[in-house]
Design a protein around this motif. Sequence first.
Motif, short mmCIF file in Angstrom:
data_model
loop_
_atom_site.label_atom_id
_atom_site.label_comp_id
_atom_site.label_asym_id
_atom_site.label_seq_id
_atom_site.Cartn_x
_atom_site.Cartn_y
_atom_site.Cartn_z
N LEU A 226 0.84 -1.19 0.00
CA LEU A 226 0.00 0.00 0.00
C LEU A 226 0.88 1.24 0.00
O LEU A 226 1.94 1.26 0.61
CB LEU A 226 -0.91 0.02 1.23
N GLU A 227 0.40 2.27 -0.68
CA GLU A 227 1.07 3.56 -0.67
C GLU A 227 0.27 4.50 0.23
O GLU A 227 -0.94 4.62 0.08
CB GLU A 227 1.13 4.15 -2.07
N TYR A 228 0.97 5.16 1.16
CA TYR A 228 0.31 6.11 2.04
C TYR A 228 0.36 7.49 1.41
O TYR A 228 1.43 7.99 1.10
CB TYR A 228 0.99 6.13 3.41
N ARG A 229 -0.79 8.07 1.20
CA ARG A 229 -0.89 9.44 0.68
C ARG A 229 -1.35 10.33 1.82
O ARG A 229 -2.55 10.41 2.13
CB ARG A 229 -1.85 9.51 -0.50
N GLU A 230 -0.38 10.97 2.45
CA GLU A 230 -0.64 11.78 3.63
C GLU A 230 -1.58 12.94 3.32
O GLU A 230 -2.48 13.25 4.11
CB GLU A 230 0.67 12.31 4.19
N LYS A 231 -1.40 13.55 2.15
CA LYS A 231 -2.23 14.70 1.78
C LYS A 231 -3.71 14.33 1.70
O LYS A 231 -4.58 15.08 2.11
CB LYS A 231 -1.74 15.24 0.43
N GLU A 232 -3.99 13.13 1.18
CA GLU A 232 -5.37 12.65 1.03
C GLU A 232 -5.83 11.84 2.25
O GLU A 232 -7.00 11.52 2.38
CB GLU A 232 -5.49 11.79 -0.22
N ASP A 233 -4.88 11.46 3.09
CA ASP A 233 -5.13 10.60 4.25
C ASP A 233 -5.79 9.29 3.84
O ASP A 233 -6.83 8.89 4.36
CB ASP A 233 -5.98 11.34 5.30
N LYS A 234 -5.13 8.63 2.87
CA LYS A 234 -5.62 7.36 2.35
C LYS A 234 -4.46 6.41 2.10
O LYS A 234 -3.33 6.83 1.90
CB LYS A 234 -6.37 7.57 1.02
N LEU A 235 -4.79 5.13 2.09
CA LEU A 235 -3.85 4.08 1.69
C LEU A 235 -4.29 3.58 0.33
O LEU A 235 -5.47 3.23 0.15
CB LEU A 235 -3.84 2.94 2.71
N ILE A 236 -3.37 3.51 -0.61
CA ILE A 236 -3.69 3.18 -1.99
C ILE A 236 -3.09 1.83 -2.37
O ILE A 236 -1.89 1.59 -2.15
CB ILE A 236 -3.14 4.25 -2.96
N CYS A 237 -3.91 0.96 -2.95
CA CYS A 237 -3.43 -0.28 -3.55
C CYS A 237 -3.50 -0.08 -5.06
O CYS A 237 -4.59 0.01 -5.63
CB CYS A 237 -4.28 -1.48 -3.14
N HIS A 238 -2.34 0.01 -5.69
CA HIS A 238 -2.30 0.25 -7.13
C HIS A 238 -2.74 -0.98 -7.92
O HIS A 238 -3.33 -0.85 -8.99
CB HIS A 238 -0.90 0.70 -7.56
N LYS A 239 -2.49 -2.16 -7.38
CA LYS A 239 -2.86 -3.39 -8.08
C LYS A 239 -4.38 -3.54 -8.17
O LYS A 239 -4.93 -3.85 -9.22
CB LYS A 239 -2.25 -4.59 -7.36
N CYS A 240 -5.08 -3.31 -7.06
CA CYS A 240 -6.54 -3.45 -7.01
C CYS A 240 -7.27 -2.17 -7.39
O CYS A 240 -8.49 -2.18 -7.56
CB CYS A 240 -6.97 -3.87 -5.61
N LYS A 241 -6.52 -1.07 -7.43
CA LYS A 241 -7.09 0.26 -7.70
C LYS A 241 -8.14 0.63 -6.66
O LYS A 241 -9.24 1.05 -6.97
CB LYS A 241 -7.65 0.35 -9.12
N LEU A 242 -7.74 0.44 -5.39
CA LEU A 242 -8.60 0.77 -4.26
C LEU A 242 -7.89 1.75 -3.33
O LEU A 242 -6.67 1.68 -3.16
CB LEU A 242 -8.98 -0.49 -3.47
N ALA A 243 -8.68 2.63 -2.72
CA ALA A 243 -8.17 3.57 -1.73
C ALA A 243 -8.90 3.32 -0.42
O ALA A 243 -10.13 3.32 -0.38
CB ALA A 243 -8.39 5.01 -2.20
N TYR A 244 -8.13 3.09 0.62
CA TYR A 244 -8.68 2.85 1.95
C TYR A 244 -8.52 4.12 2.77
O TYR A 244 -7.41 4.65 2.91
CB TYR A 244 -7.95 1.69 2.63
N LYS A 245 -9.62 4.63 3.32
CA LYS A 245 -9.56 5.87 4.08
C LYS A 245 -8.99 5.63 5.47
O LYS A 245 -8.97 4.50 5.98
CB LYS A 245 -10.93 6.52 4.16
N ILE A 246 -8.54 6.72 6.07
CA ILE A 246 -8.00 6.68 7.43
C ILE A 246 -8.85 7.63 8.27
O ILE A 246 -9.01 8.80 7.93
CB ILE A 246 -6.52 7.12 7.44
N VAL A 247 -9.42 7.10 9.34
CA VAL A 247 -10.30 7.88 10.22
C VAL A 247 -9.67 7.92 11.61
O VAL A 247 -9.42 6.87 12.22
CB VAL A 247 -11.71 7.26 10.28
#
Length: 56
Positions: free
Chosen positions: A19-40
């Motif tokens: 997973l790639e952490y995108r701090e600006k968006e506050d999400k974890l990204i899986c490039h293979k599945c093309k899914l973004a998991y939010k962080i709350v």
Amino acid sequence: MLDGELLQILACPQCKGDLEYREKEDKLICHKCKLAYKIVDDIPVMLIDEAEVIDE
């Protein structure tokens, strides 16, 4: 901001890939599945049903 050690052990719940952490968006990204998991409240929501489909 997520802890670095936590980021090292987290994996996509669907494909078990990295997973790639995108701090600006506050999400974890899986490039293979093309899914973004939010962080709350600094807690990743790692539920496939709640992930956002991304188009990169």
